[in-house]
Design an enzyme around this catalytic site. Structure first.
Site, PDB file in Angstrom:
ATOM      1  N   CYS A 133      -0.412   4.062   2.226  1.00  0.00           N
ATOM      2  CA  CYS A 133      -0.145   3.824   3.647  1.00  0.00           C
ATOM      3  C   CYS A 133       1.308   4.085   4.020  1.00  0.00           C
ATOM      4  O   CYS A 133       1.590   4.677   5.073  1.00  0.00           O
ATOM      5  CB  CYS A 133      -0.483   2.375   4.012  1.00  0.00           C
ATOM      6  SG  CYS A 133      -2.098   1.779   3.518  1.00  0.00           S
ATOM      7  N   ASP A 134       2.232   3.627   3.191  1.00  0.00           N
ATOM      8  CA  ASP A 134       3.627   3.500   3.628  1.00  0.00           C
ATOM      9  C   ASP A 134       4.664   4.284   2.840  1.00  0.00           C
ATOM     10  O   ASP A 134       5.851   4.235   3.169  1.00  0.00           O
ATOM     11  CB  ASP A 134       4.023   2.018   3.612  1.00  0.00           C
ATOM     12  CG  ASP A 134       3.200   1.190   4.579  1.00  0.00           C
ATOM     13  OD1 ASP A 134       2.752   1.748   5.597  1.00  0.00           O
ATOM     14  OD2 ASP A 134       3.002  -0.009   4.322  1.00  0.00           O
ATOM     15  N   CYS A 172       0.844  -1.204   0.000  1.00  0.00           N
ATOM     16  CA  CYS A 172       0.000   0.000   0.000  1.00  0.00           C
ATOM     17  C   CYS A 172       0.873   1.245   0.000  1.00  0.00           C
ATOM     18  O   CYS A 172       1.436   1.615   1.038  1.00  0.00           O
ATOM     19  CB  CYS A 172      -0.922   0.005   1.215  1.00  0.00           C
ATOM     20  SG  CYS A 172      -1.963   1.478   1.347  1.00  0.00           S
TER      21      CYS A 172
END
Length: 313
Positions: A138-139, A135
């Site tokens: 997300c990261d 992701c």
């Protein structure tokens, strides 16, 4: 088997726990069934930065989910661990058969999530959250000014590679073919981006490192040649993002509710499926953004819809 719940929630990730919280607060007789550890995909995230109201420093997927879980217990939601093997969703009373027991409810909220299709390399499980991610939203921030690699060649892989260029100093797309499968318009953007390079006809065979992702062995599928990639010593690690598809965890529901061609459950904006009394929330349903914040919103909406339907009796 004699007990009939107002609502059974399948899955204890953020979407399911949010549904359980709202259902419990509405004084609905609520059961949450989870086949494994509560939390869903988010428990694999070592650090969270973009969930509103989180602990600013030191929030992890585990810590966030733990508080969500405690909230559901505070408002009376019952929890059980079981794997559902069959679902009868027609009629006013839904019947779920599990490996341990059979459960009945007037309403079902499916919150079983989705999971990233594995890259398929040796060591992948060990380095999830330690350099391997699925992701970018997300990261990506954790790899600011580092080198990252993207496994895949479809729309999602190339779009996420473009997104990663906002953070990483260099992004290399590893693709098993000699041309991308992404839409031409997306390809043009990638080829024009000076931060993106390509490793064609290649797959990731193995990853390694001292606690963090520091080495990767790549195989050329045409020549059979192996290449070992090592992190820059100044960096200490690099990132590897897998974008070769998601798999919705529809399981026993795949032929019981309407899905799209990828297997995601179709709902309206209030989380109703095409089956009365059956709702779907979070990553398992058709949606444009799969994040914790959208999952908990889905869960809240579904639980409120259940409460409203129950008040009509």
């Amino acid at each position: 088997m004699d007990h009939i719940y107002d609502v059974i929630i399948l899955g204890a990730g953020p979407a399911g726990l949010s549904a359980g919280l709202y259902a419990g607060r509405s004084r609905l007789d609520t059961l949450i069934i989870e086949k494994g550890q509560a939390g869903g995909q988010i428990i694999n995230t070592d650090e969270i930065e973009n969930y509103p109201g989180q602990i600013v420093e030191g929030e992890t997927g585990v810590s966030l989910v733990r508080r969500m879980y405690e909230q559901t217990e505070q408002f009376g939601a019952e929890h059980v661990r079981d794997t559902i093997t069959n679902a009868e969703l027609s009629g006013d009373i839904k019947v779920l058969t599990g490996e341990k027991d059979t459960y009945q409810a007037k309403n079902i909220i499916i919150a079983t999530g989705a999971y990233a299709r594995p890259i398929g390399c040796k060591g992948e499980q060990e380095y999830k959250g330690r350099g391997i991610s699925y992701c970018a939203t997300c990261d990506a921030n954790f790899f600011t000014d580092l080198e990252v690699y993207v496994a895949g060649g479809g729309d999602a892989a190339v779009e996420e590679a473009l997104y990663l260029t906002k953070f990483a100093r260099k992004v290399t797309i590893i693709h098993r073919r000699d041309e991308l499968r992404a839409a031409k318009s997306i390809q043009e953007k990638a080829f024009a981006n000076p931060k993106i390079t390509f490793l064609w006809d290649s797959v990731v065979e193995e990853v390694g490192g001292d606690g963090l992702l520091q080495t990767m062995t790549v195989k050329n599928v045409k020549t059979g040649e192996f290449t070992k990639i090592e992190a820059d010593p100044k960096d200490g690690l690099f990132g590897l993002f897998g974008f070769i598809g998601m798999i919705p965890s529809t399981g026993v529901f795949a032929d019981k509710v309407e899905t799209d061609d990828k297997g995601y459950i179709k709902t309206d904006e209030d989380m109703h499926t095409n089956v009365p009394g059956v709702y779907a929330v979070g990553d398992v349903r058709v949606k444009s953004l799969r994040q914790v914040v959208t999952a908990v919103a889905d869960g809240a909406i579904a639980a409120v819809q259940v409460e409203r339907s129950m008040s009509e009796y």
